[in-house]
Design a protein around this motif. Structure first.
Motif, PDB file in Angstrom:
ATOM      1  N   PHE A 132       3.034   2.742 -18.139  1.00 21.33           N
ATOM      2  CA  PHE A 132       1.696   2.583 -17.531  1.00 21.33           C
ATOM      3  C   PHE A 132       1.196   3.459 -16.704  1.00 21.33           C
ATOM      4  CE2 PHE A 132      -1.285   0.640 -14.457  1.00 21.33           C
ATOM      5  CZ  PHE A 132      -2.390   0.359 -15.592  1.00 21.33           C
ATOM      6  N   ASP A 133       0.154   4.142 -17.020  1.00 26.69           N
ATOM      7  CA  ASP A 133      -0.615   5.148 -16.194  1.00 26.69           C
ATOM      8  C   ASP A 133      -1.990   4.860 -15.688  1.00 26.69           C
ATOM      9  OD1 ASP A 133      -1.884   7.625 -15.391  1.00 26.69           O
ATOM     10  OD2 ASP A 133      -2.052   8.672 -17.084  1.00 26.69           O
ATOM     11  N   ALA A 134      -2.185   4.617 -14.264  1.00 34.35           N
ATOM     12  CA  ALA A 134      -3.051   3.824 -13.736  1.00 34.35           C
ATOM     13  C   ALA A 134      -4.251   4.876 -13.814  1.00 34.35           C
ATOM     14  CB  ALA A 134      -2.714   3.474 -12.539  1.00 34.35           C
ATOM     15  N   ALA A 135      -4.076   6.177 -14.257  1.00 40.65           N
ATOM     16  CA  ALA A 135      -5.528   7.026 -14.222  1.00 40.65           C
ATOM     17  C   ALA A 135      -6.107   7.060 -15.580  1.00 40.65           C
ATOM     18  CB  ALA A 135      -4.857   8.557 -13.731  1.00 40.65           C
ATOM     19  N   ASP A 136      -5.386   6.363 -16.626  1.00 41.43           N
ATOM     20  CA  ASP A 136      -5.912   6.432 -17.965  1.00 41.43           C
ATOM     21  C   ASP A 136      -6.472   5.158 -18.081  1.00 41.43           C
ATOM     22  OD1 ASP A 136      -5.874   6.158 -20.815  1.00 41.43           O
ATOM     23  OD2 ASP A 136      -4.137   7.632 -21.059  1.00 41.43           O
ATOM     24  N   GLU A 137      -8.007   5.676 -18.625  1.00 39.14           N
ATOM     25  CA  GLU A 137      -8.966   4.340 -18.888  1.00 39.14           C
ATOM     26  C   GLU A 137      -8.175   3.389 -19.904  1.00 39.14           C
ATOM     27  OE1 GLU A 137     -12.916   5.525 -19.606  1.00 39.14           O
ATOM     28  OE2 GLU A 137     -13.005   6.827 -17.991  1.00 39.14           O
ATOM     29  N   GLU A 138      -7.636   4.049 -21.002  1.00 39.53           N
ATOM     30  CA  GLU A 138      -7.273   3.296 -22.124  1.00 39.53           C
ATOM     31  C   GLU A 138      -6.238   2.197 -21.663  1.00 39.53           C
ATOM     32  OE1 GLU A 138      -5.566   5.008 -25.523  1.00 39.53           O
ATOM     33  OE2 GLU A 138      -7.662   5.187 -26.329  1.00 39.53           O
ATOM     34  N   HIS A 139      -5.287   2.700 -20.800  1.00 35.98           N
ATOM     35  CA  HIS A 139      -4.336   1.971 -19.989  1.00 35.98           C
ATOM     36  C   HIS A 139      -4.652   0.786 -19.407  1.00 35.98           C
ATOM     37  CE1 HIS A 139      -0.594   4.653 -20.858  1.00 35.98           C
ATOM     38  NE2 HIS A 139      -1.512   5.230 -21.659  1.00 35.98           N
ATOM     39  N   VAL A 140      -5.875   1.020 -18.499  1.00 41.43           N
ATOM     40  CA  VAL A 140      -6.450   0.154 -17.606  1.00 41.43           C
ATOM     41  C   VAL A 140      -6.863  -0.924 -18.326  1.00 41.43           C
ATOM     42  CG1 VAL A 140      -7.985  -0.118 -15.691  1.00 41.43           C
ATOM     43  CG2 VAL A 140      -6.725   1.793 -15.600  1.00 41.43           C
ATOM     44  N   ALA A 141      -7.469  -0.735 -19.573  1.00 38.50           N
ATOM     45  CA  ALA A 141      -8.302  -1.837 -20.418  1.00 38.50           C
ATOM     46  C   ALA A 141      -7.209  -2.591 -21.098  1.00 38.50           C
ATOM     47  CB  ALA A 141      -9.023  -0.904 -21.619  1.00 38.50           C
ATOM     48  N   ARG A 142      -6.047  -2.207 -21.055  1.00 37.93           N
ATOM     49  CA  ARG A 142      -4.827  -3.001 -21.620  1.00 37.93           C
ATOM     50  C   ARG A 142      -3.989  -3.574 -20.885  1.00 37.93           C
ATOM     51  NH1 ARG A 142      -3.194  -1.779 -27.073  1.00 37.93           N
ATOM     52  NH2 ARG A 142      -4.699  -0.717 -28.249  1.00 37.93           N
ATOM     53  N   LYS A 143      -4.663  -3.292 -19.316  1.00 44.96           N
ATOM     54  CA  LYS A 143      -3.640  -4.039 -18.238  1.00 44.96           C
ATOM     55  C   LYS A 143      -3.131  -5.379 -18.418  1.00 44.96           C
ATOM     56  CE  LYS A 143      -3.648  -3.547 -13.328  1.00 44.96           C
ATOM     57  NZ  LYS A 143      -4.551  -3.135 -12.039  1.00 44.96           N
ATOM     58  N   HIS A 144      -3.935  -6.248 -18.883  1.00 46.84           N
ATOM     59  CA  HIS A 144      -3.667  -7.473 -19.040  1.00 46.84           C
ATOM     60  C   HIS A 144      -2.461  -7.902 -19.897  1.00 46.84           C
ATOM     61  CE1 HIS A 144      -6.029  -6.791 -22.712  1.00 46.84           C
ATOM     62  NE2 HIS A 144      -5.518  -7.980 -23.300  1.00 46.84           N
ATOM     63  N   ARG A 145      -1.892  -6.728 -20.768  1.00 43.92           N
ATOM     64  CA  ARG A 145      -0.871  -7.073 -21.467  1.00 43.92           C
ATOM     65  C   ARG A 145       0.487  -6.404 -20.873  1.00 43.92           C
ATOM     66  NH1 ARG A 145      -1.388  -6.654 -27.109  1.00 43.92           N
ATOM     67  NH2 ARG A 145       0.529  -7.472 -27.065  1.00 43.92           N
ATOM     68  N   LEU A 146       0.526  -5.839 -19.624  1.00 40.65           N
ATOM     69  CA  LEU A 146       1.344  -5.114 -19.098  1.00 40.65           C
ATOM     70  C   LEU A 146       2.582  -5.985 -18.912  1.00 40.65           C
ATOM     71  CD1 LEU A 146       1.513  -2.213 -17.712  1.00 40.65           C
ATOM     72  CD2 LEU A 146       0.848  -3.199 -15.542  1.00 40.65           C
ATOM     73  N   PHE A 147       3.749  -5.610 -18.971  1.00 42.92           N
ATOM     74  CA  PHE A 147       5.062  -6.164 -18.497  1.00 42.92           C
ATOM     75  C   PHE A 147       6.151  -5.430 -18.006  1.00 42.92           C
ATOM     76  CE2 PHE A 147       6.032  -5.788 -23.075  1.00 42.92           C
ATOM     77  CZ  PHE A 147       7.549  -5.454 -22.878  1.00 42.92           C
ATOM     78  N   GLU A 148       6.969  -5.824 -17.311  1.00 40.65           N
ATOM     79  CA  GLU A 148       7.833  -5.322 -16.451  1.00 40.65           C
ATOM     80  C   GLU A 148       9.468  -5.334 -17.018  1.00 40.65           C
ATOM     81  OE1 GLU A 148       9.662  -5.301 -12.086  1.00 40.65           O
ATOM     82  OE2 GLU A 148       7.527  -5.699 -12.289  1.00 40.65           O
ATOM     83  N   LEU A 149      10.092  -4.198 -17.282  1.00 37.77           N
ATOM     84  CA  LEU A 149      11.233  -4.197 -17.803  1.00 37.77           C
ATOM     85  C   LEU A 149      12.300  -4.739 -16.843  1.00 37.77           C
ATOM     86  CD1 LEU A 149      11.986  -1.146 -20.234  1.00 37.77           C
ATOM     87  CD2 LEU A 149      11.605  -3.502 -20.830  1.00 37.77           C
ATOM     88  N   PRO A 150      13.487  -5.387 -17.110  1.00 35.79           N
ATOM     89  CA  PRO A 150      14.368  -5.837 -16.060  1.00 35.79           C
ATOM     90  C   PRO A 150      14.766  -4.777 -15.203  1.00 35.79           C
ATOM     91  CG  PRO A 150      15.170  -6.625 -18.194  1.00 35.79           C
ATOM     92  CD  PRO A 150      14.054  -5.755 -18.501  1.00 35.79           C
TER      93      PRO A 150
END
Length: 587
Positions: A445-463
């Protein structure tokens, strides 16, 4: 330059074998075969006698039609299904006619323009794959009878080879892995092979374009290009009943003959059956106020158009006639006199035009994709016999500096003969990838990338801690890449699991992207240009014993698993597998 049969190597197997090529066409089908004798050069034979065609010497094609009763039992097929006795019985007993069933297997991405006409209904309780299996079964039985009857000691020959007959099934250039799987399933349903891994391994696939290329080489049509392989390319256009299959090649060596594909092959629904469908729709409109406008009359007039006018049409300036009735049939208002329907040449030319335009567009894009290497077109297949199609391709491709020729020999059985040639000779050493292939991976995830921010609701964290976005596309094999048969495309991946029991059903989805040459960043699920090519499954549970546990964020235990995805693309059948290392051994 010798034709291919002169350069074919003797069969190096240790026991006698039989190879059957079953060409199930949209409108007509045929079978060729070779008896493989150890130490001898294989010869190609055709099945030239089918039930219902005994009166026609050397006819190697039968109509791809079947009749079923209300219970879904096949009652007649092929040439027999066209006989007067069967037609009468079918009408009396209400049998269902099944034709054009091959078109039902097409990929979802290939749309059919049927001009308001429907594909004939499937029989009760049968899917398209069952119908295809029934027809394969019928062709197989006909082949068995023909070989037993025509070869010396035919019975003992068949008994010797029966447990291990090899099959080559041809299909349009546009068919993919899913269609090959259905055809293999149909071969099991039809009783050609047992439903085992060994049985399924006896089926090979070849595209109709590549089979046609081998047929051209067999017929010596390639001799002029082979004797002067200046590196310029040539295109094989297989114009059949349903599809026009277009493949471009160049010769890279003559002893032995080595041919490479120079553009991704194409496949368009522009075959002769669509000329007939347009004709029926045109007749329905023309005769709607006439007593000849009933569905039965229209079917009969279209059938006669198929058998006469369509095959002979060569000049748009001349009047054309469809002979369908007796001298007493007359309706001057719609141009019917003496049992013939009068049409202008322009009207008939218009019925061909969409198919010709589609062919020209496809050939032009092949010339472009091959960087202008294509200088000649070889026209084969049943529709190639049309003088109008041939002359129009010559006329419209001439200004591009491309010559069009067609072999004198029987082009309609090119695919079945060429499929055996493909099995024995294997002239094509490299193919061009038609689409882009890859897998899903997790993108940081890159918080400076608009595309990434638009997909933020799909974000998940690896162990292990990092935050990642799903649905990123990783390209393993790009479109338009030349691939030799020995090439393997491989990428290394790793995954983290919190439960070792999930390793026993480890699965990776291989994606196909049809949207061009630019690698997409994300997989758009349910989009037209993305589809699942296949799933690769492996049991990675043996890795559990050697995997080292680690402690992740929040104290959770996890294990890192490293594996590779390998794609083998160089053969006519796509193969993919997972590779991993277990205690120093590659699996």
């Amino acid at each position: 330059m010798k034709p291919a049969s002169g350069t074919r190597k003797p069969y190096n197997g240790t026991s006698r074998s039989l190879v059957l090529a079953l060409d199930v066409g949209t409108t007509f089908s045929g079978v060729s075969y070779a008896i493989m004798e150890p130490g001898e050069v294989p010869k190609i034979h055709g099945v030239t006698r089918f039930p219902g065609q005994e009166h026609v010497a050397g006819n190697s094609k039968i109509p791809s039609i079947m009749y079923y009763d209300h219970h879904g039992n096949m009652k007649a097929a092929g040439a027999e299904a066209d006989g007067a006795a069967v037609l009468a019985q079918a009408e009396d007993e209400g049998w269902i006619k099944t034709e054009l069933f091959k078109l039902r297997l097409r990929p979802k991405t290939m749309t059919l323009k049927m001009n308001g006409m429907r594909l004939s209904p499937l029989p009760h309780g049968k899917a398209a794959v069952n119908v295809f299996g029934d027809f394969l079964s019928y062709l197989f039985r006909c082949t068995h009878s023909f070989i037993v009857d025509t070869h010396a000691n035919g019975h003992s020959l068949w008994r010797a080879v029966e447990p291990d007959i090899q099959f080559v099934l041809s299909h349009p250039n546009g068919w993919e892995g899913a269609q090959q799987t259905k055809m293999r399933r149909a071969a099991v349903i039809g009783g050609l092979i047992p439903d085992t891994d060994e049985g399924k391994a006896r089926i090979r696939f070849v595209t109709e374009g590549e089979a046609s290329l081998h047929a051209c080489v067999l017929n010596g049509l390639a001799a002029d290009v082979l004797s002067n392989p200046s590196g310029h390319g040539f295109l094989v256009a297989d114009a059949g009943g349903g599809t026009l299959d277009i493949s471009s090649y160049a010769i890279r060596g003559t002893t032995p003959l080595v041919i490479e594909e120079i553009a991704p092959p194409d496949c368009v629904f522009a075959g002769s059956v669509f000329v007939s469908r347009r004709a029926r729709s045109f007749f329905a409109d023309k005769l709607k106020n006439s007593k000849y406008g009933t569905p039965d009359s229209l079917d009969h007039i279209t059938k006669r158009f198929d058998e006469t006018t369509k095959r002979l049409f060569r000049d748009s300036k001349e009047l054309q006639f469809v002979p369908f009735g007796s001298p007493l049939d007359k309706d001057l208002a719609v141009g019917i006199r003496g049992g013939q329907l009068r049409l202008t040449g322009v009207e008939v030319a218009a019925l061909f035009e969409p198919s010709i335009e589609a062919a020209i567009a496809s050939i032009r894009s092949q010339i472009q994709a091959s960087s202008g290497q294509v200088k000649s077109v070889w026209l084969v297949g049943g529709f190639a016999a049309s003088p109008w199609l041939f002359s129009q391709l010559q006329e419209r491709l001439g200004p591009l500096g491309v010559s069009v020729s067609r072999p004198d020999s029987q082009t309609s059985k090119a695919v079945a003969d060429g499929a055996i040639g493909f099995y024995c000779d294997h002239h094509v050493s490299a193919r061009v990838s038609k689409f882009m292939y890859g897998v899903e991976f997790l993108r940081t995830f890159d918080a400076a990338d608009e595309e990434h921010v638009a997909r933020k609701h799909r974000l998940f964290e690896l162990p292990s801690g990092p935050k990642l976005l799903p649905d990123a596309f990783d390209c393993i094999l790009a479109r338009g890449v030349k691939v030799k048969e020995s090439n393997v495309f491989s990428r290394k991946y790793c995954t983290e699991v919190t439960n070792l029991s999930t390793l026993s059903v480890f699965e990776v989805e291989i994606w196909c992207y049809r949207g061009g040459d630019t690698v997409p960043k994300w997989i758009i699920r349910n989009a037209d240009n993305f589809s699942t090519l296949c799933y690769v499954r492996a049991d990675l549970s043996p890795l559990a014993s050697s995997a080292q546990p680690k402690q992740g964020s929040g104290g959770r235990m996890y294990w890192t698993i490293i594996f590779s995805i390998e794609i083998h693309f160089g053969l006519t059948e796509f193969r993919a597998r997972i590779k991993w290392t277990d205690n120093g051994t590659v699996k």
